[in-house]
Write a protein that holds these residues in place. Structure first.
Motif, PDB file in Angstrom:
ATOM      1  N   MET A  87       0.818  -1.215  -0.008  1.00  0.00           N
ATOM      2  CA  MET A  87      -0.029  -0.044   0.082  1.00  0.00           C
ATOM      3  C   MET A  87       0.828   1.302  -0.059  1.00  0.00           C
ATOM      4  SD  MET A  87      -3.015   1.500   2.567  1.00  0.00           S
ATOM      5  CE  MET A  87      -3.675  -0.259   2.739  1.00  0.00           C
ATOM      6  N   ARG A  88       0.490   2.204  -1.049  1.00  0.00           N
ATOM      7  CA  ARG A  88       1.149   3.350  -0.924  1.00  0.00           C
ATOM      8  C   ARG A  88       0.258   4.705  -1.207  1.00  0.00           C
ATOM      9  NH1 ARG A  88       4.405   0.288   0.484  1.00  0.00           N
ATOM     10  NH2 ARG A  88       6.405  -0.528  -0.183  1.00  0.00           N
ATOM     11  N   PHE A  89       0.478   5.506  -0.273  1.00  0.00           N
ATOM     12  CA  PHE A  89      -0.529   7.042  -0.463  1.00  0.00           C
ATOM     13  C   PHE A  89       0.625   7.846  -1.443  1.00  0.00           C
ATOM     14  CE2 PHE A  89      -0.937   5.169   3.580  1.00  0.00           C
ATOM     15  CZ  PHE A  89      -2.267   4.972   3.603  1.00  0.00           C
ATOM     16  N   ILE A  90       0.195   8.032  -2.479  1.00  0.00           N
ATOM     17  CA  ILE A  90       0.794   8.535  -3.789  1.00  0.00           C
ATOM     18  C   ILE A  90       0.709  10.146  -3.767  1.00  0.00           C
ATOM     19  CG2 ILE A  90       1.112   8.522  -6.190  1.00  0.00           C
ATOM     20  CD1 ILE A  90       1.734   5.904  -5.121  1.00  0.00           C
ATOM     21  N   LYS A  91      -0.458  10.383  -3.754  1.00  0.00           N
ATOM     22  CA  LYS A  91      -0.788  12.028  -3.460  1.00  0.00           C
ATOM     23  C   LYS A  91      -1.808  12.326  -2.569  1.00  0.00           C
ATOM     24  CE  LYS A  91      -0.168  13.588  -8.225  1.00  0.00           C
ATOM     25  NZ  LYS A  91       0.649  14.890  -7.977  1.00  0.00           N
ATOM     26  N   PRO A  92      -1.753  13.290  -1.841  1.00  0.00           N
ATOM     27  CA  PRO A  92      -2.858  13.876  -0.778  1.00  0.00           C
ATOM     28  C   PRO A  92      -4.004  13.914  -1.524  1.00  0.00           C
ATOM     29  CG  PRO A  92      -1.455  15.675  -1.267  1.00  0.00           C
ATOM     30  CD  PRO A  92      -0.843  14.388  -1.967  1.00  0.00           C
ATOM     31  N   VAL A  93      -5.114  13.700  -0.539  1.00  0.00           N
ATOM     32  CA  VAL A  93      -6.518  13.899  -0.879  1.00  0.00           C
ATOM     33  C   VAL A  93      -7.154  14.950  -0.053  1.00  0.00           C
ATOM     34  CG1 VAL A  93      -8.883  13.072  -1.192  1.00  0.00           C
ATOM     35  CG2 VAL A  93      -6.955  11.483  -1.715  1.00  0.00           C
ATOM     36  N   PHE A  94      -7.758  15.994  -0.634  1.00  0.00           N
ATOM     37  CA  PHE A  94      -8.464  17.357   0.113  1.00  0.00           C
ATOM     38  C   PHE A  94      -9.747  17.127  -0.057  1.00  0.00           C
ATOM     39  CE2 PHE A  94      -4.449  18.371  -2.153  1.00  0.00           C
ATOM     40  CZ  PHE A  94      -3.543  18.723  -1.271  1.00  0.00           C
ATOM     41  N   ILE A  95     -10.122  17.848   0.844  1.00  0.00           N
ATOM     42  CA  ILE A  95     -11.865  18.116   0.685  1.00  0.00           C
ATOM     43  C   ILE A  95     -12.236  18.621  -0.560  1.00  0.00           C
ATOM     44  CG2 ILE A  95     -13.531  19.645   2.064  1.00  0.00           C
ATOM     45  CD1 ILE A  95     -12.158  19.542   4.621  1.00  0.00           C
ATOM     46  N   ASN A  96     -13.123  18.104  -1.069  1.00  0.00           N
ATOM     47  CA  ASN A  96     -13.882  18.589  -2.209  1.00  0.00           C
ATOM     48  C   ASN A  96     -13.467  17.497  -3.381  1.00  0.00           C
ATOM     49  OD1 ASN A  96     -15.993  19.941  -1.131  1.00  0.00           O
ATOM     50  ND2 ASN A  96     -14.564  21.760  -1.049  1.00  0.00           N
ATOM     51  N   ASP A  97     -12.234  16.837  -3.024  1.00  0.00           N
ATOM     52  CA  ASP A  97     -11.767  15.773  -4.089  1.00  0.00           C
ATOM     53  C   ASP A  97     -12.669  14.994  -4.325  1.00  0.00           C
ATOM     54  OD1 ASP A  97      -9.274  17.255  -4.666  1.00  0.00           O
ATOM     55  OD2 ASP A  97      -8.241  16.046  -3.820  1.00  0.00           O
ATOM     56  N   THR A  98     -12.838  14.104  -5.542  1.00  0.00           N
ATOM     57  CA  THR A  98     -13.637  13.104  -5.739  1.00  0.00           C
ATOM     58  C   THR A  98     -12.640  12.021  -6.274  1.00  0.00           C
ATOM     59  OG1 THR A  98     -15.622  14.522  -6.413  1.00  0.00           O
ATOM     60  CG2 THR A  98     -15.368  12.397  -7.249  1.00  0.00           C
ATOM     61  N   ILE A  99     -12.765  10.886  -5.375  1.00  0.00           N
ATOM     62  CA  ILE A  99     -12.000   9.526  -5.604  1.00  0.00           C
ATOM     63  C   ILE A  99     -12.931   8.730  -6.272  1.00  0.00           C
ATOM     64  CG2 ILE A  99     -10.633  10.358  -3.793  1.00  0.00           C
ATOM     65  CD1 ILE A  99     -11.727   7.800  -2.169  1.00  0.00           C
ATOM     66  N   LYS A 100     -12.113   7.839  -7.127  1.00  0.00           N
ATOM     67  CA  LYS A 100     -12.854   6.600  -8.016  1.00  0.00           C
ATOM     68  C   LYS A 100     -11.620   5.291  -7.933  1.00  0.00           C
ATOM     69  CE  LYS A 100     -11.181   7.981 -12.332  1.00  0.00           C
ATOM     70  NZ  LYS A 100     -11.296   8.526 -13.602  1.00  0.00           N
ATOM     71  N   THR A 101     -12.277   4.119  -7.980  1.00  0.00           N
ATOM     72  CA  THR A 101     -11.248   3.364  -7.877  1.00  0.00           C
ATOM     73  C   THR A 101     -11.534   2.061  -9.072  1.00  0.00           C
ATOM     74  OG1 THR A 101     -11.747   3.177  -5.210  1.00  0.00           O
ATOM     75  CG2 THR A 101     -10.955   1.141  -6.374  1.00  0.00           C
TER      76      THR A 101
END
Length: 147
Positions: A87-101
């Motif tokens: 597992m790696r956290f590549i980039k930060p995620v911020f409030i209002n970002d939308t993630i998909k898998t």
């Protein structure tokens, strides 16, 4: 829906896309409360103005949990999670970002301790709204073989 998917049914190279979800301030607060992780990087907007990101960043464990949930589909009573690797956290995620898998089957192998089951490895990629990878990992599933 419940759907029996046996070890033999998994195909290397198969790709499936999960849903998407926009991260909210409520997500940050609830996750901090659930985990006890109140580090200022996640909850202190003023502190975060002094960091390289300039704003609060999501808990990695939250992005992992939500990202994995986004890829869940049919319930397969023939399989269960064995674990996660690399597992790696590549980039930060911020409030209002939308993630998909996105999930890709990358490996199948026998279980040396249980001939009636095999291991399937999925490559999990979680991206943001700009199609930038934010998290990657391998999801290992223990799957029943056909009799």
């Amino acid at each position: 829906m419940i759907k029996d998917i046996f070890f033999e049914d998994f195909e290397i190279g198969h790709v499936r896309e999960g849903g998407s979800r926009t991260m909210t301030e409520t997500d940050f607060v609830v996750h901090a409360g659930h985990t006890g992780d109140f580090y200022p990087h996640h909850v202190d907007a003023e502190f975060c103005k002094t960091t390289e990101f300039g704003q609060r960043i999501a808990h990695g464990t939250m992005i992992f949990s939500i990202g994995m949930g986004l890829q869940c589909g049919d319930i397969n009573p023939r399989a269960f999670t064995y674990g996660y690797d690399r597992m790696r956290f590549i980039k930060p995620v911020f409030i209002n970002d939308t993630i998909k898998t996105v999930v890709k089957i990358v490996e199948k192998r026998d279980n040396p301790k249980n001939a009636s089951r095999g291991f399937v490895t999925e490559k999990i990629e979680v991206s943001n709204q700009n199609d930038e990878l934010v998290l990657v990992c391998e999801h290992i599933i223990s799957v029943e073989k056909r009799a």
